[in-house]
Design an enzyme around this catalytic site. Structure first.
Site, mmCIF file in Angstrom:
data_model
loop_
_atom_site.group_PDB
_atom_site.id
_atom_site.type_symbol
_atom_site.label_atom_id
_atom_site.label_comp_id
_atom_site.label_asym_id
_atom_site.label_seq_id
_atom_site.Cartn_x
_atom_site.Cartn_y
_atom_site.Cartn_z
ATOM 1 N N LYS A 26 -113.208 -2.549 -23.824
ATOM 2 C CA LYS A 26 -113.430 -2.050 -22.461
ATOM 3 C C LYS A 26 -113.085 -0.567 -22.425
ATOM 4 C CE LYS A 26 -111.640 -2.321 -17.696
ATOM 5 N NZ LYS A 26 -110.781 -3.065 -16.729
ATOM 6 N N ASP A 78 -110.586 3.992 -13.637
ATOM 7 C CA ASP A 78 -110.909 2.863 -12.761
ATOM 8 C C ASP A 78 -110.302 3.084 -11.377
ATOM 9 O OD1 ASP A 78 -111.565 0.480 -11.589
ATOM 10 O OD2 ASP A 78 -110.142 -0.742 -12.748
ATOM 11 N N LYS A 133 -108.889 0.866 -5.169
ATOM 12 C CA LYS A 133 -107.494 0.509 -5.415
ATOM 13 C C LYS A 133 -106.569 1.273 -4.477
ATOM 14 C CE LYS A 133 -107.846 -0.394 -10.395
ATOM 15 N NZ LYS A 133 -107.387 -1.797 -10.348
ATOM 16 N N ASP A 171 -107.635 2.828 -18.681
ATOM 17 C CA ASP A 171 -108.458 1.621 -18.629
ATOM 18 C C ASP A 171 -109.529 1.600 -19.728
ATOM 19 O OD1 ASP A 171 -108.622 -0.829 -17.362
ATOM 20 O OD2 ASP A 171 -110.077 -0.159 -15.854
ATOM 21 N N ASP A 211 -113.870 -3.889 -8.217
ATOM 22 C CA ASP A 211 -112.703 -3.574 -9.056
ATOM 23 C C ASP A 211 -112.583 -4.551 -10.235
ATOM 24 O OD1 ASP A 211 -110.477 -2.222 -9.887
ATOM 25 O OD2 ASP A 211 -109.127 -3.075 -8.372
ATOM 26 N N GLU A 260 -114.445 -4.773 -12.721
ATOM 27 C CA GLU A 260 -115.561 -4.117 -13.397
ATOM 28 C C GLU A 260 -115.512 -4.284 -14.911
ATOM 29 O OE1 GLU A 260 -112.779 -2.675 -12.733
ATOM 30 O OE2 GLU A 260 -112.381 -1.621 -14.617
ATOM 31 N N ARG A 270 -114.891 -6.904 -16.786
ATOM 32 C CA ARG A 270 -115.626 -8.090 -17.234
ATOM 33 C C ARG A 270 -117.131 -7.867 -17.158
ATOM 34 N NH1 ARG A 270 -112.591 -11.626 -12.787
ATOM 35 N NH2 ARG A 270 -111.032 -10.106 -13.445
HETATM 36 N N1 BES Z 1 -108.204 -2.204 -14.899
HETATM 37 C C1 BES Z 1 -107.833 -3.218 -13.986
HETATM 38 C C2 BES Z 1 -106.718 -4.118 -14.525
HETATM 39 C C3 BES Z 1 -105.367 -3.508 -14.738
HETATM 40 C C4 BES Z 1 -104.407 -3.566 -13.740
HETATM 41 C C5 BES Z 1 -105.021 -2.955 -15.945
HETATM 42 C C6 BES Z 1 -103.157 -3.051 -13.956
HETATM 43 C C7 BES Z 1 -103.771 -2.428 -16.164
HETATM 44 C C8 BES Z 1 -102.839 -2.495 -15.166
HETATM 45 C C9 BES Z 1 -109.021 -4.113 -13.683
HETATM 46 O O1 BES Z 1 -110.248 -3.498 -13.680
HETATM 47 C C10 BES Z 1 -108.804 -4.664 -12.315
HETATM 48 O O2 BES Z 1 -108.849 -3.903 -11.402
HETATM 49 N N2 BES Z 1 -108.559 -5.964 -12.241
HETATM 50 C C11 BES Z 1 -108.333 -6.619 -11.002
HETATM 51 C C12 BES Z 1 -109.224 -7.833 -10.961
HETATM 52 C C13 BES Z 1 -109.317 -8.468 -9.629
HETATM 53 C C14 BES Z 1 -110.102 -7.577 -8.685
HETATM 54 C C15 BES Z 1 -109.992 -9.802 -9.776
HETATM 55 C C16 BES Z 1 -106.867 -7.027 -10.948
HETATM 56 O O3 BES Z 1 -106.319 -7.441 -11.965
HETATM 57 O O4 BES Z 1 -106.285 -6.892 -9.885
HETATM 58 ZN ZN ZN Z 2 -110.423 -1.847 -14.858
HETATM 59 MN MN MN Z 3 -110.753 -2.612 -11.868
#
Ligand code: BES
Ligand code: ZN
Ligand code: MN
Length: 516
Positions: free
Chosen positions: A277, A282, A289, A300, A359, A361, A363
């Protein structure tokens, strides 16, 4: 003659492109007459071994100091002593009572680096410590280089800062073997880990999809048996990569798919394919966010950095294997051209996706990337690596990455690789009900489900794009991509996590390896 041979092994290694260099050399074991020395100490009998030899030189002062300090030599216990003549500085580093494993040796090296931050030369005296690891001093040098990492190119230098950092010499019985193991193998792995750290630490205004590609190209310049392909927007359109294009479409900086192939194995052997990834920043997109800690989202792209750096290590150390890194690179921005919550987008696989949360994204881009990887390479093993979910980070913290796989043998194989490499993984489940929770009302699949477990749901989404019979591992590195504390081989900050694990996994699986 011996002396000349040893000198030939003195090589300059840069701990990062931007920082002053240290040379690392290996010399036959002997206790130096003076200077700054690092001495391993065994627990239980701290005045024995190398300590006893050095103690004699200090006229008994070292043993008294150990006694007075109540120093025991427990693993990781460090005692720094100044002014015990003829030495300027003595660092005692405890190694515990058990024989040292590879990761313990690396930690020892990392501790030596942390204790010796200055401009003076140092010598590590390595003898009489039980370990079954061959060329132990090479692992010490490796750990030293990782623990020595700094990222300071954006900071002005103080006038009194030494222009060069001190050199490291390791005095060890197996000097030539250790020098060879470091020079031909582990120094390359170190370079790769530091490349990953540099890429991740660089801010989002410097590292974005195209500049990531350029940095990778320059890191691979002159490295043999490697070819690099870059898919731009037009190429991705021809392949119908709707998801990677969709995530990237809100940004001024267009997405890229970077493919680095290394052919060190048999001509027609199916490759190991590592997909990362690479969200260079992000924001969350329209599902934006909160601003607190959003700056961390420059990291990210840790998965993309790890997979490309791993292939760099493999190519530089000439691993007997075919391997591919696929980095899915995009910046997730909110804008007038960004994807909206609720949009339905067609993936390269043909599956349509209802994007309920922009968010989630990672996946999405990985779905296209793993499909592409299977389609183009028929991998012997497919590993995807991603800072995918806050859920994985909350569950496992910075000590374990989350491992997902359908295959118990692969789970064992990867867990073992992590334990050896010093990057541990912990398995989390894939469950058929997770797939059900991703059923969409209007498309083939949706990208989020409101309830926990978030990490497993993310894995299930990617799994929907991985053929059932494809050996596949998903690593969620959201918790391990950076640390807020320092451990011996990872200074606080961005860790370059996965490079060591993947490199070790390849050692277990390569064409020369037994375990197939
Ligand atoms: N890049 C983030 C995940 C992340 C969060 C990495 C904190 C490192 C530290 C990812 O893209 C994301 O935003 N995931 C969301 C998914 C949710 C919207 C289903 C999450 O984990 O909150
Ligand atoms: Zn992300
Ligand atoms: Mn995200």
């Amino acid at each position: 003659m011996r002396y000349i041979l040893t000198l030939a092994f003195l090589v300059i290694y840069a701990a990062s492109a931007a920082q002053a260099q240290r040379s690392i050399g290996f010399v036959p074991y002997a206790v130096p007459e003076a200077g700054d020395i690092v001495v391993p100490v065994r627990e239980g009998n701290p005045a024995a071994g190398v300590v006893a030899e050095v103690n004699t030189r200090t006229g008994g002062a070292l043993a008294s100091a150990i006694d007075d300090a109540g120093y025991k030599g427990e693993a990781g216990e460090v005692l720094t002593l100044f002014g015990l003549r003829p030495y300027k500085r003595i660092d005692l580093i405890g190694v515990g009572a058990e024989p040292l494993l590879q990761r313990d040796l690396q930690d020892f090296g990392g501790r030596a680096a942390a204790a010796n931050d200055g401009g003076r030369d140092i010598s590590i005296l390595w003898a009489q410590i039980p370990t079954a690891v061959e060329a132990a001093a090479a692992h010490i040098a490796f750990g030293f280089t990782l623990g020595d990492y700094r990222f300071d190119q954006y900071q002005q230098k103080d006038a009194d800062e030494p222009a060069t950092r001190g050199d490291l010499t390791i005095a060890t019985a197996a000097a030539d073997a250790s020098a060879a193991a470091y020079e031909d193998d582990l120094s390359h792995l170190a370079t790769a880990v530091l490349l990953a750290r540099d890429l991740v630490t660089e801010p989002g205004n410097i590292v974005y999809p195209q500049s990531f590609v350029e940095r990778v190209r320059s890191a691979f310049r002159g490295v043999r048996d490697v070819s690099i392909d870059v898919l731009d927007v037009a190429a991705m359109r021809r392949l119908d990569m709707g998801l990677l294009l969709g995530v990237g479409q809100g940004s001024q900086r267009p997405p890229r798919l970077l493919v680095v192939r290394y052919g060190g194995g048999q001509r027609d052997a199916a490759p190991l394919v590592f997909v990362g990834k690479g969200v260079t920043f992000d924001t969350g997109g329209i599902s934006i966010k909160p601003s607190k800690n959003m700056s961390y989202m420059k990291a990210d792209m840790s998965g993309a950095a790890a997979v490309t750096a791993t292939v760099l290590a493999l190519a530089k150390r000439k691993a007997p294997v075919n391997a591919v890194a696929v980095a899915a690179l995009a910046e997730n921005m909110p804008s007038g051209s960004a994807i909206r919550p609720g949009d339905v987008v067609a993936s390269m696989s043909g599956k349509t996706v209802e994007i309920l949360n922009t968010d989630a994204e990672g996946r999405l881009i990985l779905a296209d990337a793993v499909h592409y990887a299977q389609d183009r390479f028929q991998p012997r093993l497919l590993v995807d690596i991603a800072t995918l979910t806050g859920s994985a980070a909350r569950a496992l913290g910075a000590e374990y990455a989350a491992l997902f796989t359908r295959d118990d043998d692969l789970a064992a194989q990867v867990t073992r690789a992590g334990a050896i490499a010093g990057e541990d993984v912990w398995r989390l489940p894939l469950h058929p009900n997770h797939d059900k929770r991703l059923e969409s009302d209007i498309a083939d699949i949706k990208n989020v489900s409101p309830e926990p477990p978030g990490a497993s749901i993310g894995a299930a989404f990617i799994g929907a794009f991985v053929r059932q019979e494809q050996p596949w591992v998903h690593l969620d590195i959201a918790g391990v991509a950076w640390r807020t504390d320092t451990v011996p081989t990872v200074p606080k900050g961005f860790s370059g996590w996965s490079v060591r694990l993947l490199d070790q996994l390849v050692r277990q699986l390569d064409d020369a390896g037994a375990a197939q």
